[in-house]
Design a protein around this motif. Structure first.
Motif, PDB file in Angstrom:
ATOM      1  N   ASP A  52       1.951   6.613  -6.843  1.00 37.38           N
ATOM      2  CA  ASP A  52       0.881   7.536  -7.222  1.00 37.38           C
ATOM      3  C   ASP A  52       1.314   8.988  -7.030  1.00 37.38           C
ATOM      4  O   ASP A  52       1.063   9.843  -7.881  1.00 37.38           O
ATOM      5  CB  ASP A  52      -0.369   7.240  -6.409  1.00 37.38           C
ATOM      6  CG  ASP A  52      -1.573   8.009  -6.894  1.00 37.38           C
ATOM      7  OD1 ASP A  52      -1.789   8.060  -8.122  1.00 37.38           O
ATOM      8  OD2 ASP A  52      -2.306   8.556  -6.044  1.00 37.38           O
ATOM      9  N   MET A  53       1.993   9.258  -5.906  1.00 39.02           N
ATOM     10  CA  MET A  53       2.474  10.619  -5.645  1.00 39.02           C
ATOM     11  C   MET A  53       3.509  11.035  -6.687  1.00 39.02           C
ATOM     12  O   MET A  53       3.488  12.173  -7.176  1.00 39.02           O
ATOM     13  CB  MET A  53       3.081  10.701  -4.238  1.00 39.02           C
ATOM     14  CG  MET A  53       2.056  10.618  -3.131  1.00 39.02           C
ATOM     15  SD  MET A  53       2.770  10.424  -1.478  1.00 39.02           S
ATOM     16  CE  MET A  53       3.867  11.807  -1.378  1.00 39.02           C
ATOM     17  N   LEU A  54       4.396  10.129  -7.045  1.00 46.65           N
ATOM     18  CA  LEU A  54       5.427  10.428  -8.033  1.00 46.65           C
ATOM     19  C   LEU A  54       4.805  10.725  -9.395  1.00 46.65           C
ATOM     20  O   LEU A  54       5.174  11.698 -10.059  1.00 46.65           O
ATOM     21  CB  LEU A  54       6.412   9.266  -8.141  1.00 46.65           C
ATOM     22  CG  LEU A  54       7.522   9.407  -9.151  1.00 46.65           C
ATOM     23  CD1 LEU A  54       8.436  10.576  -8.790  1.00 46.65           C
ATOM     24  CD2 LEU A  54       8.331   8.131  -9.254  1.00 46.65           C
ATOM     25  N   LEU A  55       3.842   9.915  -9.795  1.00 49.61           N
ATOM     26  CA  LEU A  55       3.172  10.140 -11.085  1.00 49.61           C
ATOM     27  C   LEU A  55       2.413  11.464 -11.101  1.00 49.61           C
ATOM     28  O   LEU A  55       2.433  12.188 -12.103  1.00 49.61           O
ATOM     29  CB  LEU A  55       2.236   8.978 -11.410  1.00 49.61           C
ATOM     30  CG  LEU A  55       2.913   7.649 -11.727  1.00 49.61           C
ATOM     31  CD1 LEU A  55       1.875   6.544 -11.887  1.00 49.61           C
ATOM     32  CD2 LEU A  55       3.787   7.760 -12.957  1.00 49.61           C
TER      33      LEU A  55
ATOM     34  N   PHE B 220       0.834  -1.201   0.000  1.00 48.42           N
ATOM     35  CA  PHE B 220       0.000   0.000   0.000  1.00 48.42           C
ATOM     36  C   PHE B 220       0.872   1.257   0.000  1.00 48.42           C
ATOM     37  O   PHE B 220       0.639   2.185  -0.777  1.00 48.42           O
ATOM     38  CB  PHE B 220      -0.927   0.004   1.218  1.00 48.42           C
ATOM     39  CG  PHE B 220      -1.700   1.283   1.362  1.00 48.42           C
ATOM     40  CD1 PHE B 220      -2.785   1.539   0.548  1.00 48.42           C
ATOM     41  CD2 PHE B 220      -1.322   2.231   2.296  1.00 48.42           C
ATOM     42  CE1 PHE B 220      -3.497   2.725   0.663  1.00 48.42           C
ATOM     43  CE2 PHE B 220      -2.024   3.416   2.421  1.00 48.42           C
ATOM     44  CZ  PHE B 220      -3.115   3.665   1.601  1.00 48.42           C
ATOM     45  N   VAL B 221       1.894   1.282   0.854  1.00 51.08           N
ATOM     46  CA  VAL B 221       2.776   2.440   0.933  1.00 51.08           C
ATOM     47  C   VAL B 221       3.523   2.620  -0.383  1.00 51.08           C
ATOM     48  O   VAL B 221       3.655   3.742  -0.892  1.00 51.08           O
ATOM     49  CB  VAL B 221       3.754   2.306   2.123  1.00 51.08           C
ATOM     50  CG1 VAL B 221       4.822   3.369   2.086  1.00 51.08           C
ATOM     51  CG2 VAL B 221       2.990   2.357   3.443  1.00 51.08           C
ATOM     52  N   GLN B 222       3.983   1.520  -0.949  1.00 49.76           N
ATOM     53  CA  GLN B 222       4.692   1.599  -2.227  1.00 49.76           C
ATOM     54  C   GLN B 222       3.765   2.140  -3.322  1.00 49.76           C
ATOM     55  O   GLN B 222       4.161   2.993  -4.107  1.00 49.76           O
ATOM     56  CB  GLN B 222       5.217   0.220  -2.608  1.00 49.76           C
ATOM     57  CG  GLN B 222       6.092   0.226  -3.841  1.00 49.76           C
ATOM     58  CD  GLN B 222       6.645  -1.149  -4.144  1.00 49.76           C
ATOM     59  OE1 GLN B 222       6.026  -2.170  -3.827  1.00 49.76           O
ATOM     60  NE2 GLN B 222       7.797  -1.180  -4.776  1.00 49.76           N
ATOM     61  N   ASP B 223       2.528   1.660  -3.366  1.00 50.20           N
ATOM     62  CA  ASP B 223       1.557   2.160  -4.350  1.00 50.20           C
ATOM     63  C   ASP B 223       1.282   3.646  -4.133  1.00 50.20           C
ATOM     64  O   ASP B 223       1.124   4.402  -5.096  1.00 50.20           O
ATOM     65  CB  ASP B 223       0.255   1.375  -4.277  1.00 50.20           C
ATOM     66  CG  ASP B 223       0.385  -0.036  -4.816  1.00 50.20           C
ATOM     67  OD1 ASP B 223       1.386  -0.327  -5.495  1.00 50.20           O
ATOM     68  OD2 ASP B 223      -0.520  -0.856  -4.539  1.00 50.20           O
ATOM     69  N   LEU B 224       1.225   4.061  -2.888  1.00 46.13           N
ATOM     70  CA  LEU B 224       0.999   5.464  -2.566  1.00 46.13           C
ATOM     71  C   LEU B 224       2.159   6.334  -3.070  1.00 46.13           C
ATOM     72  O   LEU B 224       1.934   7.386  -3.670  1.00 46.13           O
ATOM     73  CB  LEU B 224       0.831   5.633  -1.056  1.00 46.13           C
ATOM     74  CG  LEU B 224       0.419   6.994  -0.542  1.00 46.13           C
ATOM     75  CD1 LEU B 224      -0.926   7.406  -1.115  1.00 46.13           C
ATOM     76  CD2 LEU B 224       0.364   6.972   0.975  1.00 46.13           C
ATOM     77  N   TYR B 225       3.383   5.885  -2.839  1.00 43.07           N
ATOM     78  CA  TYR B 225       4.551   6.623  -3.333  1.00 43.07           C
ATOM     79  C   TYR B 225       4.546   6.720  -4.856  1.00 43.07           C
ATOM     80  O   TYR B 225       4.843   7.768  -5.428  1.00 43.07           O
ATOM     81  CB  TYR B 225       5.854   5.977  -2.872  1.00 43.07           C
ATOM     82  CG  TYR B 225       6.208   6.232  -1.436  1.00 43.07           C
ATOM     83  CD1 TYR B 225       5.996   7.473  -0.846  1.00 43.07           C
ATOM     84  CD2 TYR B 225       6.781   5.240  -0.656  1.00 43.07           C
ATOM     85  CE1 TYR B 225       6.326   7.710   0.475  1.00 43.07           C
ATOM     86  CE2 TYR B 225       7.115   5.469   0.675  1.00 43.07           C
ATOM     87  CZ  TYR B 225       6.887   6.708   1.229  1.00 43.07           C
ATOM     88  OH  TYR B 225       7.228   6.939   2.528  1.00 43.07           O
TER      89      TYR B 225
ATOM     90  N   ILE C 151       4.962  14.256 -11.504  1.00 45.26           N
ATOM     91  CA  ILE C 151       5.452  14.323 -12.889  1.00 45.26           C
ATOM     92  C   ILE C 151       4.402  14.978 -13.784  1.00 45.26           C
ATOM     93  O   ILE C 151       4.727  15.856 -14.599  1.00 45.26           O
ATOM     94  CB  ILE C 151       5.815  12.913 -13.407  1.00 45.26           C
ATOM     95  CG1 ILE C 151       7.060  12.399 -12.680  1.00 45.26           C
ATOM     96  CG2 ILE C 151       6.031  12.926 -14.912  1.00 45.26           C
ATOM     97  CD1 ILE C 151       7.340  10.928 -12.908  1.00 45.26           C
ATOM     98  N   GLN C 152       3.155  14.575 -13.625  1.00 49.42           N
ATOM     99  CA  GLN C 152       2.076  15.144 -14.434  1.00 49.42           C
ATOM    100  C   GLN C 152       1.953  16.646 -14.188  1.00 49.42           C
ATOM    101  O   GLN C 152       1.804  17.432 -15.130  1.00 49.42           O
ATOM    102  CB  GLN C 152       0.768  14.441 -14.113  1.00 49.42           C
ATOM    103  CG  GLN C 152      -0.394  14.901 -14.956  1.00 49.42           C
ATOM    104  CD  GLN C 152      -1.680  14.175 -14.591  1.00 49.42           C
ATOM    105  OE1 GLN C 152      -1.769  13.509 -13.571  1.00 49.42           O
ATOM    106  NE2 GLN C 152      -2.680  14.314 -15.446  1.00 49.42           N
ATOM    107  N   LEU C 153       2.025  17.058 -12.939  1.00 48.69           N
ATOM    108  CA  LEU C 153       1.944  18.477 -12.599  1.00 48.69           C
ATOM    109  C   LEU C 153       3.104  19.247 -13.210  1.00 48.69           C
ATOM    110  O   LEU C 153       2.909  20.318 -13.792  1.00 48.69           O
ATOM    111  CB  LEU C 153       1.944  18.649 -11.075  1.00 48.69           C
ATOM    112  CG  LEU C 153       2.040  20.079 -10.555  1.00 48.69           C
ATOM    113  CD1 LEU C 153       0.806  20.881 -10.951  1.00 48.69           C
ATOM    114  CD2 LEU C 153       2.224  20.083  -9.047  1.00 48.69           C
ATOM    115  N   THR C 154       4.287  18.714 -13.110  1.00 50.12           N
ATOM    116  CA  THR C 154       5.476  19.380 -13.654  1.00 50.12           C
ATOM    117  C   THR C 154       5.366  19.553 -15.168  1.00 50.12           C
ATOM    118  O   THR C 154       5.648  20.629 -15.695  1.00 50.12           O
ATOM    119  CB  THR C 154       6.739  18.574 -13.301  1.00 50.12           C
ATOM    120  OG1 THR C 154       6.826  18.453 -11.879  1.00 50.12           O
ATOM    121  CG2 THR C 154       7.990  19.247 -13.825  1.00 50.12           C
ATOM    122  N   VAL C 155       4.933  18.510 -15.846  1.00 45.52           N
ATOM    123  CA  VAL C 155       4.790  18.575 -17.310  1.00 45.52           C
ATOM    124  C   VAL C 155       3.732  19.606 -17.687  1.00 45.52           C
ATOM    125  O   VAL C 155       3.939  20.420 -18.601  1.00 45.52           O
ATOM    126  CB  VAL C 155       4.451  17.180 -17.888  1.00 45.52           C
ATOM    127  CG1 VAL C 155       4.009  17.272 -19.326  1.00 45.52           C
ATOM    128  CG2 VAL C 155       5.639  16.248 -17.749  1.00 45.52           C
TER     129      VAL C 155
END
Length: 78
Positions: free
Chosen positions: A31-34, A24-29, A37-41
């Motif tokens: 999701d946050m990373l994606l 769950f924590v890994q999936d959360l990380y 990235i989307q926000l930055t782009v």
């Protein structure tokens, strides 16, 4: 016969719960990373369009695009 003791079954259950928490924590990380990235782009695209509007002296586009950039910054707290 391969019967497991109560203690072994409890240990297996605890290990499965820990694995689920880690997943769950890994999936959360991820999701946050994606999302980051989307926000930055999205922000980079808007900034390039704003620069283009400034270069072409297109006030209407500049105001529209800078308003969109403001909204993104409000929405994501940046």
């Amino acid at each position: 016969m391969n019967e497991k003791s109560y203690t072994e079954l409890m240990k297996l259950g605890a290990m499965k719960r820990n694995q689920l928490k880690e997943n769950f924590v890994q999936d959360l990380y991820i999701d946050m990373l994606l999302s980051e990235i989307q926000l930055t782009v999205e922000k980079e695209k808007l900034l390039r369009k704003i620069d283009s509007a400034i270069d072409s002296r297109d006030k209407r586009s500049f105001l529209l695009l800078s308003g969109q950039l403001k909204d993104i910054n409000k929405r994501f707290g940046t």
